[in-house]
Design an enzyme around this catalytic site. Structure first.
Site, PDB file in Angstrom:
ATOM      1  N   ASN A  82       0.780  -1.748  -0.294  1.00 49.95           N
ATOM      2  CA  ASN A  82       0.371   0.448   0.282  1.00 49.95           C
ATOM      3  C   ASN A  82       0.806   1.415   0.030  1.00 49.95           C
ATOM      4  O   ASN A  82       1.981   0.871   0.674  1.00 49.95           O
ATOM      5  CB  ASN A  82      -1.312  -0.059   1.833  1.00 49.95           C
ATOM      6  CG  ASN A  82      -0.046  -0.969   2.384  1.00 49.95           C
ATOM      7  OD1 ASN A  82       0.569  -0.842   2.680  1.00 49.95           O
ATOM      8  ND2 ASN A  82      -1.352   0.260   2.952  1.00 49.95           N
ATOM      9  N   CYS A 100     -10.711  -2.747  -4.136  1.00 50.75           N
ATOM     10  CA  CYS A 100      -9.885  -3.610  -4.520  1.00 50.75           C
ATOM     11  C   CYS A 100     -10.345  -5.223  -5.085  1.00 50.75           C
ATOM     12  O   CYS A 100     -10.362  -5.218  -5.766  1.00 50.75           O
ATOM     13  CB  CYS A 100      -9.098  -4.500  -3.792  1.00 50.75           C
ATOM     14  SG  CYS A 100      -8.041  -3.052  -3.577  1.00 50.75           S
ATOM     15  N   GLU A 136       0.840   5.417   1.055  1.00 50.51           N
ATOM     16  CA  GLU A 136      -0.458   6.201   1.092  1.00 50.51           C
ATOM     17  C   GLU A 136      -0.035   7.865   1.010  1.00 50.51           C
ATOM     18  O   GLU A 136       0.631   8.133  -0.194  1.00 50.51           O
ATOM     19  CB  GLU A 136      -0.466   5.688   2.799  1.00 50.51           C
ATOM     20  CG  GLU A 136      -1.599   5.061   2.963  1.00 50.51           C
ATOM     21  CD  GLU A 136      -2.063   4.524   4.465  1.00 50.51           C
ATOM     22  OE1 GLU A 136      -1.636   5.468   5.284  1.00 50.51           O
ATOM     23  OE2 GLU A 136      -2.315   3.914   4.530  1.00 50.51           O
ATOM     24  N   GLU A 165      -2.947  -4.532  -2.954  1.00 50.10           N
ATOM     25  CA  GLU A 165      -3.429  -5.491  -3.630  1.00 50.10           C
ATOM     26  C   GLU A 165      -3.755  -4.940  -5.478  1.00 50.10           C
ATOM     27  O   GLU A 165      -3.418  -5.281  -6.894  1.00 50.10           O
ATOM     28  CB  GLU A 165      -5.312  -5.959  -3.658  1.00 50.10           C
ATOM     29  CG  GLU A 165      -5.667  -7.002  -2.911  1.00 50.10           C
ATOM     30  CD  GLU A 165      -5.210  -5.954  -1.284  1.00 50.10           C
ATOM     31  OE1 GLU A 165      -5.000  -4.861  -1.163  1.00 50.10           O
ATOM     32  OE2 GLU A 165      -6.006  -6.028  -0.397  1.00 50.10           O
ATOM     33  N   CYS A 198     -10.475  -4.242   0.454  1.00 48.83           N
ATOM     34  CA  CYS A 198     -11.534  -3.789   0.778  1.00 48.83           C
ATOM     35  C   CYS A 198     -12.622  -3.790  -0.828  1.00 48.83           C
ATOM     36  O   CYS A 198     -11.888  -4.928  -1.427  1.00 48.83           O
ATOM     37  CB  CYS A 198     -11.025  -1.888  -0.043  1.00 48.83           C
ATOM     38  SG  CYS A 198     -10.013  -1.781  -1.202  1.00 48.83           S
TER      39      CYS A 198
HETATM   40  N1  THU Z   1      -5.613  -1.753   2.791  1.00 41.04           N
HETATM   41  C1  THU Z   1      -4.616  -2.509   1.782  1.00 41.04           C
HETATM   42  O1  THU Z   1      -4.559  -2.014   1.100  1.00 41.04           O
HETATM   43  N2  THU Z   1      -5.268  -3.456   1.320  1.00 41.04           N
HETATM   44  C2  THU Z   1      -5.903  -4.025   2.586  1.00 41.04           C
HETATM   45  O2  THU Z   1      -6.510  -5.404   1.775  1.00 41.04           O
HETATM   46  C3  THU Z   1      -6.850  -3.354   3.152  1.00 41.04           C
HETATM   47  C4  THU Z   1      -6.049  -2.005   3.260  1.00 41.04           C
HETATM   48  C5  THU Z   1      -4.716  -0.472   3.274  1.00 41.04           C
HETATM   49  C6  THU Z   1      -5.218   0.943   2.740  1.00 41.04           C
HETATM   50  C7  THU Z   1      -4.896   2.224   3.645  1.00 41.04           C
HETATM   51  O3  THU Z   1      -3.585   1.940   2.586  1.00 41.04           O
HETATM   52  C8  THU Z   1      -4.381   0.726   4.615  1.00 41.04           C
HETATM   53  O4  THU Z   1      -3.788  -0.292   4.167  1.00 41.04           O
HETATM   54  C9  THU Z   1      -5.875   1.104   5.938  1.00 41.04           C
HETATM   55  O5  THU Z   1      -7.076   1.122   5.570  1.00 41.04           O
END
Ligand code: THU
Length: 164
Positions: A65, A118, A67, A78, A115
């Site tokens: 991830n 995704c 941000e 993902e 989420c």
């Molecule tokens: N996040 C993911 O990368 N994948 C998931 O399956 C759940 C959430 C990330 C998004 C954000 O950067 C952090 O987790 C908190 O939501």
């Protein structure tokens, strides 16, 4: 009274007690996802996620991830991984995706599940390649949840068939 019918949608999953119980290919993919957690850029949520995509040509593509100070501009692990896979190998089918996490302020003992956005993005690749994508989902510790298809996580999904 009989102007409607009830439909039920059943999703089934395999729940493994521990990582060593997984089939070898799945365990290897999860190990890649765990390693990829280390490259997460999550200074806002402190929730680091790693994803690993297994392609039909045997290649594994990873993503974490990423941000952003403008929160919605960031992207989940993902989607980073599948979009990169789709860029590098547009015509190669995706067989499986493993996802896992490591939070900085808690031990996540439950599987992390993708989420909604995704799930929708992953389902696009199932439709595109007419190939089920196995989902392997794990927390930092605890049981590992496995679905044979993203369909189990996103029933009644919107897809290209609706546009024809
Ligand atoms: N996040 C993911 O990368 N994948 C998931 O399956 C759940 C959430 C990330 C998004 C954000 O950067 C952090 O987790 C908190 O939501």
């Amino acid at each position: 009274m009989d102007n409607k019918e009830k439909i039920q949608i059943i999703s089934s999953f395999d729940l493994y007690k521990k990582e060593t119980d997984l089939p070898n290919d799945d365990r290897l993919l999860l190990m890649h996802a765990r390693k990829t957690v280390e490259s997460a850029y999550a200074p806002y949520s402190h929730f680091n996620v790693g994803a690993a995509v297994l392609l039909e040509n045997g290649e594994i593509i990873c993503g974490s991830n990423q941000e952003n100070a403008a929160y919605p501009s960031g992207l989940c692990a993902e989607r980073v991984a599948i979009f990169y896979a789709g860029t590098k190998y547009p015509n190669v089918k995706i067989k499986a995706i493993a996802v896992t996490c490591k939070a900085e302020n808690q031990v996540v003992g439950e599987p992390v599940t993708p989420c909604g956005a995704c799930r929708q993005a992953i389902s696009e690749y199932e439709t595109r390649h007419s190939q089920k994508i196995k989902m392997i989902m794990s927390g930092e510790t605890g049981k590992i949840l496995v679905a044979e298809s993203i369909d189990s996580l996103l029933p009644l999904m919107f897809n290209s068939k609706h546009l024809k």
